[in-house]
Enzyme design. Structure first.
Site, PDB file in Angstrom:
ATOM      1  N   GLU A 335       0.808  -1.213   0.000  1.00 32.53           N
ATOM      2  CA  GLU A 335       0.000   0.000   0.000  1.00 32.53           C
ATOM      3  C   GLU A 335       0.845   1.268   0.000  1.00 32.53           C
ATOM      4  O   GLU A 335       0.358   2.352  -0.307  1.00 32.53           O
ATOM      5  CB  GLU A 335      -0.934   0.005   1.213  1.00 32.53           C
ATOM      6  CG  GLU A 335      -0.217   0.089   2.545  1.00 32.53           C
ATOM      7  CD  GLU A 335      -1.143  -0.276   3.698  1.00 32.53           C
ATOM      8  OE1 GLU A 335      -1.230   0.518   4.646  1.00 32.53           O
ATOM      9  OE2 GLU A 335      -1.777  -1.339   3.657  1.00 32.53           O
ATOM     10  N   ARG A 366      -3.001  -0.226  -9.771  1.00 29.53           N
ATOM     11  CA  ARG A 366      -2.124   0.854  -9.325  1.00 29.53           C
ATOM     12  C   ARG A 366      -0.826   0.937 -10.138  1.00 29.53           C
ATOM     13  O   ARG A 366      -0.277   2.021 -10.316  1.00 29.53           O
ATOM     14  CB  ARG A 366      -1.814   0.706  -7.830  1.00 29.53           C
ATOM     15  CG  ARG A 366      -2.985   1.110  -6.957  1.00 29.53           C
ATOM     16  CD  ARG A 366      -2.707   0.940  -5.482  1.00 29.53           C
ATOM     17  NE  ARG A 366      -3.797   1.545  -4.705  1.00 29.53           N
ATOM     18  CZ  ARG A 366      -4.000   1.337  -3.404  1.00 29.53           C
ATOM     19  NH1 ARG A 366      -3.178   0.539  -2.731  1.00 29.53           N
ATOM     20  NH2 ARG A 366      -4.992   1.921  -2.790  1.00 29.53           N
TER      21      ARG A 366
END
Length: 447
Positions: A335, A366
């Site tokens: 993350e 991402r």
């Protein structure tokens, strides 16, 4: 990966005119808050959560538990009501008989969509789960297949694809539990989901991961620590058990009084601001011991050119005026990748970020999103099989799209500190885990 046409408002990312010097009170941890809510809902007595995070993901979790019959009362201390860090707030969780019918909106929260189907299997009646369009694309098969193997009845084929949302869990008031094999290589939340409810299964649960390397192991350690804190017996690989096997013994969970730590991953953009401006930022109440992945920022950002000091008051991070590239395995702390990529794009040497192929399945892809957005500002980022290679280039202003992903928004804000003219599309998506981010960011800069 598409830009949401309904969220096209642009936020001019503030540009830093000099070294940042600030103290930033970061709100509570989303990961801790949502795990604590689940454990308190499954306890045999009421419990308290103090300084919980109030964000989209945690409010979705609270609303879902309320829909299943759990009482959650919110109080605010008058002496601290204005505290930016939520220090005056507390939630009292009152367990009751879980029941349906109910409908749960998961939004795009991985913790809600994965942690609550096992809870729903313990309810008396059907619980329907639905969410944002992106939630239909996120992997859920590990939880669904495991629950079926443990005796649950789940309908996941009325719409969309099997193994994904929307779905209905037909709760029978109890679940037999026992041994189950899963492939959790796409999300460690599959393991955590089963462990959190495991003490309430008739036989407990034994979870065996049979896939490739597990990502985000700190989050599993967080789950285990929090289970033990409420009285559960958990056997883990770290405690001399079998590799990739976790066992939870059936038993009653205690209600407890928990104060939620600041969200260390959400501290990332503020620490990055000190690093890239050669400034100094203090995050109060940074814990000396924690299972939060964000604690790795102390090491990673120090390697990239800063220094830090941890005291009783918190963590103070100081930039040196130089930002260095890094070659780092982020498999346990995926993350943090967007923020690290943003800093790496401003460094004085190339970076390689490895071990994060699973980020293609997060709020957005991402890796593809970071590559596209940094490159459109003049960067030189290429995707690898399991990460990114970043070669610093002079960047220019432009629109930085977020794809409804909170960490994309904060990554763009980091770049905007050093690059004039960056505009963040849909900065409001930061409310998923970091409410009032624009105000906190402006406050850090003295604006």
């Amino acid at each position: 990966m598409t830009v949401n046409p309904t969220h096209t408002a642009l936020w001019p990312a503030p540009h830093a005119s000099g070294a940042v010097a600030a103290t930033v009170h970061v709100p509570g941890s989303k990961s801790v808050t949502n795990r604590a809510l689940v454990l308190a809902a499954l306890a045999h007595e009421p419990g308290w959560l103090r300084r919980p995070l109030r964000s989209r993901d945690t409010l979705l979790m609270a609303a879902a538990l309320r829909a299943m019959g759990v009482g959650i009362e919110e109080t605010v201390s008058s002496s601290s009501a204005a505290g930016q860090d939520g220090s005056g707030e507390a939630w009292r969780v009152i367990p009751s008989g879980l029941r349906g019918p109910a409908t749960v909106d998961v939004g795009n929260a991985g913790t809600v969509m994965r942690f609550l189907p096992p809870v729903a299997a313990l309810a008396d009646g059907p619980i329907r789960f639905d969410g944002d369009p992106r939630s239909y694309e996120r992997p859920l098969h590990g939880v669904i297949d495991a629950l079926r193997a443990l005796g649950a009845r789940i309908d996941d084929s009325s719409l969309g694809s099997p193994g994904a949302l929307p779905l209905t869990v037909h709760g029978g008031g109890a679940l037999e539990g026992g041994r189950v094999e899963i492939d959790a290589s796409s999300s460690s939340q599959f393991v955590s989901a089963l462990l959190l409810s495991g003490p309430r299964f008739n036989q407990g649960v034994e979870v065996r991961h049979v896939g490739s390397a597990l990502p985000s192991m700190p989050h599993i350690r967080m789950t285990v620590d929090m289970l033990r804190a409420v009285g559960a017996q958990v056997d883990t690989p770290e405690a001399g058990g079998e590799p990739n096997v976790w066992r939870v013994t059936p038993g009653a969970l205690l209600g407890r009084d928990l104060t939620v730590e600041p969200d260390l991953s959400n501290a990332q953009p503020f620490l990055a601001a000190a690093l890239i401006t050669g400034g100094c930022v203090t995050i109060p109440d940074w814990p000396a011991r924690t299972t939060q992945p964000g604690d790795a920022l102390r090491r990673i950002f120090t390697e990239m050119g800063g220094s830090c000091e941890l005291t009783e008051q918190g963590l103070t991070f100081t930039g040196s005026g130089s930002v260095h590239g890094i070659d780092v395995d982020l498999s346990e702390v995926g993350e943090l990748t967007p923020g690290i990529a943003a800093v790496a794009a401003l460094a004085d040497s190339p970076s390689t970020l490895r071990g994060v192929a699973h980020l293609r399945l997060h709020e957005t892809d991402r890796l593809a999103a970071l590559t596209k957005e940094i490159n459109e500002l003049g960067g030189d980022v290429t995707e690898t099989a399991d990460g990114l290679h970043i070669r610093p280039r002079p960047l220019h202003g432009g629109v930085f799209h977020t794809y409804d992903d909170h960490r994309m928004a904060t990554a763009g804000a980091i770049i905007g500190l050093a690059v004039p003219g960056v505009q963040i599309e849909n900065v409001e998506t930061t409310a998923k885990t970091l409410p009032d981010f624009p105000e906190l960011w402006a406050g850090m800069l003295g604006n």
